[in-house]
Design an enzyme around this catalytic site. Structure first.
Site, short mmCIF file in Angstrom:
data_model
loop_
_atom_site.label_atom_id
_atom_site.label_comp_id
_atom_site.label_asym_id
_atom_site.label_seq_id
_atom_site.Cartn_x
_atom_site.Cartn_y
_atom_site.Cartn_z
N HIS A 9 -9.02 -3.62 -43.24
CA HIS A 9 -10.04 -2.61 -42.91
C HIS A 9 -11.27 -2.88 -43.76
O HIS A 9 -11.37 -2.42 -44.89
CB HIS A 9 -9.46 -1.21 -43.15
CG HIS A 9 -10.36 -0.10 -42.72
ND1 HIS A 9 -9.89 1.11 -42.26
CD2 HIS A 9 -11.71 0.00 -42.67
CE1 HIS A 9 -10.91 1.90 -41.96
NE2 HIS A 9 -12.04 1.26 -42.21
N HIS A 189 -10.61 3.60 -35.66
CA HIS A 189 -10.70 4.59 -36.73
C HIS A 189 -10.30 5.94 -36.14
O HIS A 189 -10.80 6.32 -35.06
CB HIS A 189 -12.13 4.72 -37.24
CG HIS A 189 -12.60 3.61 -38.13
ND1 HIS A 189 -12.50 2.29 -37.80
CD2 HIS A 189 -13.19 3.66 -39.36
CE1 HIS A 189 -13.02 1.57 -38.79
NE2 HIS A 189 -13.44 2.36 -39.75
N GLU A 192 -10.14 10.13 -40.03
CA GLU A 192 -10.87 9.99 -41.30
C GLU A 192 -11.53 11.33 -41.56
O GLU A 192 -11.16 12.05 -42.48
CB GLU A 192 -11.91 8.86 -41.19
CG GLU A 192 -12.75 8.67 -42.45
CD GLU A 192 -13.89 7.65 -42.28
OE1 GLU A 192 -14.26 7.32 -41.13
OE2 GLU A 192 -14.41 7.19 -43.32
N ASP A 271 -15.99 -0.44 -47.11
CA ASP A 271 -17.37 -0.91 -47.30
C ASP A 271 -17.57 -1.12 -48.80
O ASP A 271 -18.22 -0.30 -49.47
CB ASP A 271 -18.35 0.14 -46.77
CG ASP A 271 -18.15 0.40 -45.29
OD1 ASP A 271 -18.61 -0.42 -44.48
OD2 ASP A 271 -17.52 1.42 -44.95
#
Ligand code: HPA
Ligand code: ZN
Length: 333
Positions: A9, A189, A192, A271
């Protein structure tokens, strides 16, 4: 040598470090609204997913040529390799680039150049996962899939990212059906910021094999039971969850409870340029904050290879899992 692991991911655009952003801005004569890399880094204080996405999409203005995408991916692969990553399944956001006038071919060819030499250069095998932006229309996603047809040999799977709440998986039923018909694997996704129902939709309507994040499954015990029973991997990103305020602190992250419940958990960086660490840093952080011992870390590393799309290279998967099993935490060198 760090614990061998796969990263499943990882948004390649989210690996754009401030220093590289400024170097690419200079190369492409793009003016960034920050004085320097330090000032940019100081802007990384996010309220939620949306506030992060605003900055994330804005900074992509520096990514324009094939070389830019190659340099971006090369920098990530070198860094990941240094933290024990041996296999990486890498998301990219084509619509975020085509909307700025960058051709899909530029993005894919640029990334592919780095990926093609990654095993030799960095010891990291790779797959590419093309994500649809869920806050764009289903038609735009379908057009993106159509435009990707010349590059299908380079793309292992499709994914779904960007602003989750209000953009349920069901919105993308047709495009996922079309992707499956083209032989692409499917992830999304879900859970989340969005509700557990989105996780169920991703499984039942989109036919995904893995759930990216999936944190909010913990609100529905029956859903947890199902994910355990069906061995659906979850690609968790604990540092991301803290930075985007899905959880208050790392100490309160449900990872340990999720593992205790029997879920097939993996940890990933999401990220890393924005969220304070790459995947090795993430392993270290959950070890410290949640007291996960060596055997729990070994389980996470084993899971990362089990959950990976290495079906076309079972020999490599078996070899990497054997390395995980043999890893000596007392003598990591
Ligand atoms: N969630 C959704 N979309 C994203 C993310 C994320 O964490 N990172 C990049 N795009
Ligand atoms: Zn993500």
């Amino acid at each position: 040598m760090p614990l061998p692991k796969a990263e499943l991911h990882l948004h390649i655009e989210g690996t754009l470090e401030p220093e590289l952003a400024f170097a690419l801005a200079a190369r492409n004569s793009v003016l960034l609204p920050y004085k320097d890399a330090e000032e940019l880094r100081r802007a990384y204080l996010f309220e939620d997913l949306q506030s992060f996405l605003h900055l994330y999409y804005g900074l992509m203005a520096v990514l324009n040529t094939e070389d830019d995408f190659t340099d971006l991916a090369d920098a990530y692969l070198a860094r990941a390799a240094g933290q024990g990553v041996r296999h990486a399944e890498i998301f990219f956001d084509p619509q975020a680039h085509t909307a700025r006038g960058v051709a899909l071919g530029t993005v894919i060819e640029g990334l592919a150049r780095a990926l093609d030499r990654s095993e030799e250069r960095h010891g990291v095998s790779t797959r590419l996962i093309m994500c649809f932006l869920r806050d764009q229309s289903a038609q735009s996603a379908m057009e993106t899939l159509e435009a990707a047809k010349p590059y299908l040999g380079r793309i292992a799977a499709v994914g779904l990212d960007s602003a989750e709440v209000g953009n349920p998986p069901s919105k993308f039923r047709e495009v996922y059906e079309a992707a499956a018909a083209l032989g692409l694997r499917r992830v999304a996704h879900a859970g989340e910021e969005g509700p557990p129902a989105y996780i169920r939709e991703a499984l039942d309507i989109l036919g995904v094999e893995r759930i990216d994040h999936g944190l909010r499954c913990m609100e529905e015990p029956e859903l947890v039971e199902r994910l355990v029973r069906e061995r659906i991997p979850l690609t968790l990103c604990p540092l991301s969850n803290v930075r985007l305020r899905a959880v208050d602190t790392l100490e309160e992250h449900p990872l340990r409870r999720m593992m205790d419940a029997g879920l097939l958990c993996t940890v990933n960086s999401d990220d890393p340029a924005y969220f304070g660490g790459y995947v090795g840093d993430t392993f270290h952080a959950v070890h410290e904050a949640l007291g996960l011992d060596d055997e729990r870390l070994r389980e996470l590393a084993r899971n990362s290879f089990l959950a990976s799309f290495l079906e076309d290279d079972e020999e490599r998967r078996a070899r990497l899992i054997a390395e995980v099993e043999a890893y000596d935490f007392e003598r990591p060198e």
